[in-house]
Design a protein around this motif. Sequence first.
Motif, mmCIF file in Angstrom:
data_model
loop_
_atom_site.group_PDB
_atom_site.id
_atom_site.type_symbol
_atom_site.label_atom_id
_atom_site.label_comp_id
_atom_site.label_asym_id
_atom_site.label_seq_id
_atom_site.Cartn_x
_atom_site.Cartn_y
_atom_site.Cartn_z
ATOM 1 N N ASP A 1 -3.403 6.169 -13.353
ATOM 2 C CA ASP A 1 -4.532 5.285 -13.069
ATOM 3 C C ASP A 1 -4.067 3.729 -13.483
ATOM 4 N N ALA A 2 -3.658 3.560 -14.921
ATOM 5 C CA ALA A 2 -3.443 2.487 -15.551
ATOM 6 C C ALA A 2 -2.352 1.548 -14.793
ATOM 7 N N VAL A 3 -1.450 2.525 -14.227
ATOM 8 C CA VAL A 3 -0.224 1.597 -13.501
ATOM 9 C C VAL A 3 -0.878 1.033 -12.071
ATOM 10 N N PHE A 4 -1.549 1.955 -11.519
ATOM 11 C CA PHE A 4 -2.228 1.396 -10.134
ATOM 12 C C PHE A 4 -3.179 0.109 -10.392
ATOM 13 N N ASP A 5 -3.824 0.236 -11.604
ATOM 14 C CA ASP A 5 -4.591 -0.959 -11.854
ATOM 15 C C ASP A 5 -3.835 -2.128 -12.303
ATOM 16 N N GLU A 6 -2.886 -1.962 -12.888
ATOM 17 C CA GLU A 6 -1.920 -3.165 -12.979
ATOM 18 C C GLU A 6 -1.183 -3.689 -11.928
ATOM 19 N N VAL A 7 -0.632 -2.925 -10.811
ATOM 20 C CA VAL A 7 -0.382 -3.390 -9.377
ATOM 21 C C VAL A 7 -1.485 -3.905 -8.710
ATOM 22 N N ARG A 8 -2.840 -3.568 -8.717
ATOM 23 C CA ARG A 8 -3.672 -4.118 -8.091
ATOM 24 C C ARG A 8 -4.171 -5.522 -8.434
ATOM 25 N N ARG A 9 -3.725 -5.726 -9.690
ATOM 26 C CA ARG A 9 -3.932 -7.038 -10.471
ATOM 27 C C ARG A 9 -3.026 -8.067 -9.495
ATOM 28 N N HIS A 10 -1.864 -7.720 -8.975
ATOM 29 C CA HIS A 10 -0.828 -8.642 -8.595
ATOM 30 C C HIS A 10 -0.801 -8.454 -7.026
ATOM 31 N N PHE A 11 -1.312 -7.441 -6.499
ATOM 32 C CA PHE A 11 -0.834 -7.296 -5.026
ATOM 33 C C PHE A 11 -2.168 -6.830 -4.362
ATOM 34 N N ASP A 12 -2.265 -7.101 -3.040
ATOM 35 C CA ASP A 12 -3.482 -6.685 -2.179
ATOM 36 C C ASP A 12 -3.026 -5.289 -1.588
ATOM 37 N N GLU A 13 -4.128 -4.486 -0.928
ATOM 38 C CA GLU A 13 -3.759 -3.260 -0.657
ATOM 39 C C GLU A 13 -2.715 -3.107 0.506
ATOM 40 N N LYS A 14 -2.434 -4.208 1.430
ATOM 41 C CA LYS A 14 -1.495 -4.075 2.380
ATOM 42 C C LYS A 14 -0.045 -4.248 1.529
ATOM 43 N N ALA A 15 0.088 -5.039 0.706
ATOM 44 C CA ALA A 15 1.175 -5.207 -0.191
ATOM 45 C C ALA A 15 1.519 -3.915 -1.039
ATOM 46 N N ILE A 16 0.625 -3.375 -1.493
ATOM 47 C CA ILE A 16 0.739 -2.150 -2.345
ATOM 48 C C ILE A 16 1.250 -0.786 -1.275
ATOM 49 N N VAL A 17 0.771 -0.983 -0.189
ATOM 50 C CA VAL A 17 1.336 -0.017 0.884
ATOM 51 C C VAL A 17 2.670 -0.118 1.092
ATOM 52 N N GLU A 18 2.959 -1.510 1.422
ATOM 53 C CA GLU A 18 4.335 -1.930 1.647
ATOM 54 C C GLU A 18 5.570 -1.602 0.517
ATOM 55 N N LEU A 19 4.971 -1.793 -0.847
ATOM 56 C CA LEU A 19 5.729 -1.884 -2.171
ATOM 57 C C LEU A 19 5.975 -0.040 -2.065
ATOM 58 N N VAL A 20 4.973 0.989 -1.972
ATOM 59 C CA VAL A 20 4.946 2.329 -2.129
ATOM 60 C C VAL A 20 5.782 2.800 -1.108
ATOM 61 N N ALA A 21 5.997 2.341 0.219
ATOM 62 C CA ALA A 21 7.012 2.737 1.255
ATOM 63 C C ALA A 21 8.211 2.345 0.877
ATOM 64 N N MET A 22 8.462 1.103 0.161
ATOM 65 C CA MET A 22 10.074 0.727 0.024
ATOM 66 C C MET A 22 10.585 1.624 -1.111
ATOM 67 N N ILE A 23 9.458 1.575 -2.211
ATOM 68 C CA ILE A 23 9.958 2.701 -3.337
ATOM 69 C C ILE A 23 10.337 4.226 -2.691
ATOM 70 N N ALA A 24 9.439 4.628 -1.841
ATOM 71 C CA ALA A 24 9.573 5.770 -1.348
ATOM 72 C C ALA A 24 10.920 6.173 -0.471
ATOM 73 N N LEU A 25 11.275 4.973 0.256
ATOM 74 C CA LEU A 25 12.506 4.937 0.947
ATOM 75 C C LEU A 25 13.791 4.891 0.072
ATOM 76 N N GLU A 26 13.691 4.068 -1.079
ATOM 77 C CA GLU A 26 14.577 4.164 -1.797
ATOM 78 C C GLU A 26 14.924 5.676 -2.698
ATOM 79 N N ASN A 27 13.836 6.045 -2.834
ATOM 80 C CA ASN A 27 13.795 7.607 -3.621
ATOM 81 C C ASN A 27 14.281 8.473 -2.913
ATOM 82 N N MET A 28 14.114 8.127 -1.219
ATOM 83 C CA MET A 28 14.521 9.254 -0.287
ATOM 84 C C MET A 28 16.122 9.045 -0.260
#
Length: 72
Positions: free
Chosen positions: A14-41
């Motif tokens: 939760d602490a990581v999400f809280d920090e991310v939310r300080r910098h990005f809106d919901e749409k940007a978080i979804v895009e960030l998570v999608a890119m991280i997931a793609l690179e992980n794949m």
Amino acid sequence: MAEAMCERSVTVPDAVFDEVRRHFDEKAIVELVAMIALENMRARFNRAIEIPNDGLCALPADHPALRAAVGK
């Protein structure tokens, strides 16, 4: 093969999400998570079929990923 490639659970504290939310809106978080997931794949794909590192992003010699690769 599927179990070996998916053996680790992903839990973002939760602490990581809280920090991310300080910098990005919901749409940007979804895009960030999608890119991280793609690179992980991509990384899992490459490791599963033993595609070697291209040397563009060298890891420190004591990095956990390198220790895991040689079975230490």
